[in-house]
Design an enzyme around this catalytic site. Structure first.
Site, short mmCIF file in Angstrom:
data_model
loop_
_atom_site.label_atom_id
_atom_site.label_comp_id
_atom_site.label_asym_id
_atom_site.label_seq_id
_atom_site.Cartn_x
_atom_site.Cartn_y
_atom_site.Cartn_z
N GLY A 8 0.85 -1.21 0.00
CA GLY A 8 0.00 0.00 0.00
C GLY A 8 0.87 1.25 0.00
N GLY A 11 -0.52 5.08 -1.24
CA GLY A 11 -1.62 5.79 -0.57
C GLY A 11 -1.11 7.00 0.20
CD GLN A 12 -3.69 11.11 4.14
OE1 GLN A 12 -4.43 10.24 4.61
NE2 GLN A 12 -3.72 12.36 4.53
CG ASP A 53 -5.05 -7.91 -4.79
OD1 ASP A 53 -5.09 -7.79 -3.55
OD2 ASP A 53 -6.02 -7.78 -5.55
CE1 TYR A 143 -9.91 1.32 7.81
CE2 TYR A 143 -10.93 3.14 8.99
CZ TYR A 143 -9.80 2.51 8.51
OH TYR A 143 -8.56 3.05 8.73
CE LYS A 147 -7.49 -0.78 9.46
NZ LYS A 147 -6.18 -1.30 9.10
CB ILE A 173 -3.34 11.00 8.42
CG1 ILE A 173 -3.29 9.83 9.42
CG2 ILE A 173 -1.92 11.51 8.09
CD1 ILE A 173 -2.68 10.15 10.78
C1 AKB Z 1 -11.09 7.25 7.82
O1 AKB Z 1 -11.61 8.37 7.94
O2 AKB Z 1 -11.70 6.24 7.46
C2 AKB Z 1 -9.62 7.12 8.16
C3 AKB Z 1 -9.40 6.67 9.57
C4 AKB Z 1 -9.78 7.54 10.70
O3 AKB Z 1 -8.90 5.61 9.78
N1 AKB Z 1 -8.94 8.35 7.93
#
Ligand code: AKB
Length: 316
Positions: A8, A11-12, A53, A143, A147, A173
């Protein structure tokens, strides 16, 4: 010398972390990789680069063998907003990708994995102010679910197989090099770009929305400090809270107006408002401070000066 694979890497965070790590550990010792996005010239030309990938276990193992990788940093993730549009894709990349990394690390005796987590592990039932390190983890986004599961899985591999795994819960971030992709906290980057390019911004969360944020130099420092920390001194492993600063969107606008008095902002909250409302306002990062000496440097004021200066150079 360490041989580090960054997954990755375009990415940012990955793009800046790759260049920083190449500076610290040697260009040839940091292998950058991504699924399909073309990397910047800087990344492509400064060291090894591979397209693959993270869900392709064979290719992951082949890359580890080719470069004799002994450290893996996994920056590949589907973030909160995109994850809500395609939850199964988020599950696939965030969980099956992680399993591939963990199994490869176990089998190949990789020395260390750095696996970031996020404030998205928290949910509406978590205390929102000064959110404790060890608290309720009941997120409402896919998400966040991946996590939480990822943190638990990493800690399982530490306990069961003795793999050295570390992770930190990134807040939003903010940076001026590479745009973030598909998160809820993306407004905190967009506001600076729009201020410079158009003098105004329509924000997708309310003015009073307050979330934990961090400027990229602090993010890189936190990541590398944890990467370098003495594993035997860590009591936590995959789930360190790290705080930078916390502010509302209104406070950001006020700070920008100190430098651009005509800057205008209005608000049109969308589905991301509910995600933001489910996350903490501020974070207690005592464990990170005590276990590996974490300390941020930037404030909203100093970050705003830096962001506006850098974006003026880049965009005008
Ligand atoms: C998001 O907004 O999904 C991310 C995070 C806080 O992990 N920047």
């Amino acid at each position: 010398m360490k041989k580090i694979l960054i997954i990755g890497a375009v990415g940012q965070i990955g793009s800046e972390l790759t260049l920083k790590m190449r500076e610290l550990y040697g260009n040839q010792n940091v292998i950058a990789s991504t699924r399909k996005t073309e990397p910047s010239q800087k990344i492509k030309e400064s060291g090894p680069f591979e397209f693959f990938d993270v869900m392709d276990r064979k290719k992951l193992e082949a890359v580890c063998d080719k470069y004799k990788v002994d450290h893996i940093v996994n920056m590949a993730a589907i973030l909160s907003a995109v994850g809500e549009k395609d939850p199964m894709f988020a599950w696939d990349v965030n969980m099956n990708g992680l399993i591939n990394i963990l199994e490869t690390a176990r089998e190949k005796k990789i020395k260390q994995i750095l696996m970031p987590s996020s404030i998205a592990v928290f949910g509406p039932g978590t205390p929102r102010v000064n959110t404790p390190q060890d608290t309720v983890l009941k997120p409402t986004t896919m998400y966040g679910v991946t996590k939480v599961a990822g943190e638990l899985l990493c800690d399982y591999y530490v306990r069961k197989y003795g793999v050295d795994i570390r992770g930190l819960r990134y807040p939003g971030i903010i940076s001026h090099e590479t745009l973030p992709g598909g998160g809820t906290t993306d407004y905190a980057v967009a506001i600076y770009y729009e201020a410079i390019q158009h003098g105004k911004y329509t924000c997708f969360v309310r003015e009073s929305t307050k979330l934990p944020m961090m400027y990229m130099p602090d993010c890189l420092k936190a990541t590398i400090d944890l990467f370098e920390a003495d594993f035997s001194k860590l009591k936590h492993h995959s789930d360190f809270n790290v705080a930078g600063m916390s502010f509302t969107v209104g406070e950001m606008a006020t700070e920008i107006r100190k430098h651009m008095p005509d800057f205008k902002i209005d608000y049109q909250p969308d589905f991301r408002q509910a995600i933001a409302d489910s996350w903490p306002e501020s974070i207690d990062d005592t464990a990170a401070r005590e276990e590996w000496g974490w300390k941020p440097a930037y404030t909203l004021a100093s970050m705003t000066v830096d962001m506006l200066t850098e974006l003026k150079k880049k965009l005008k």
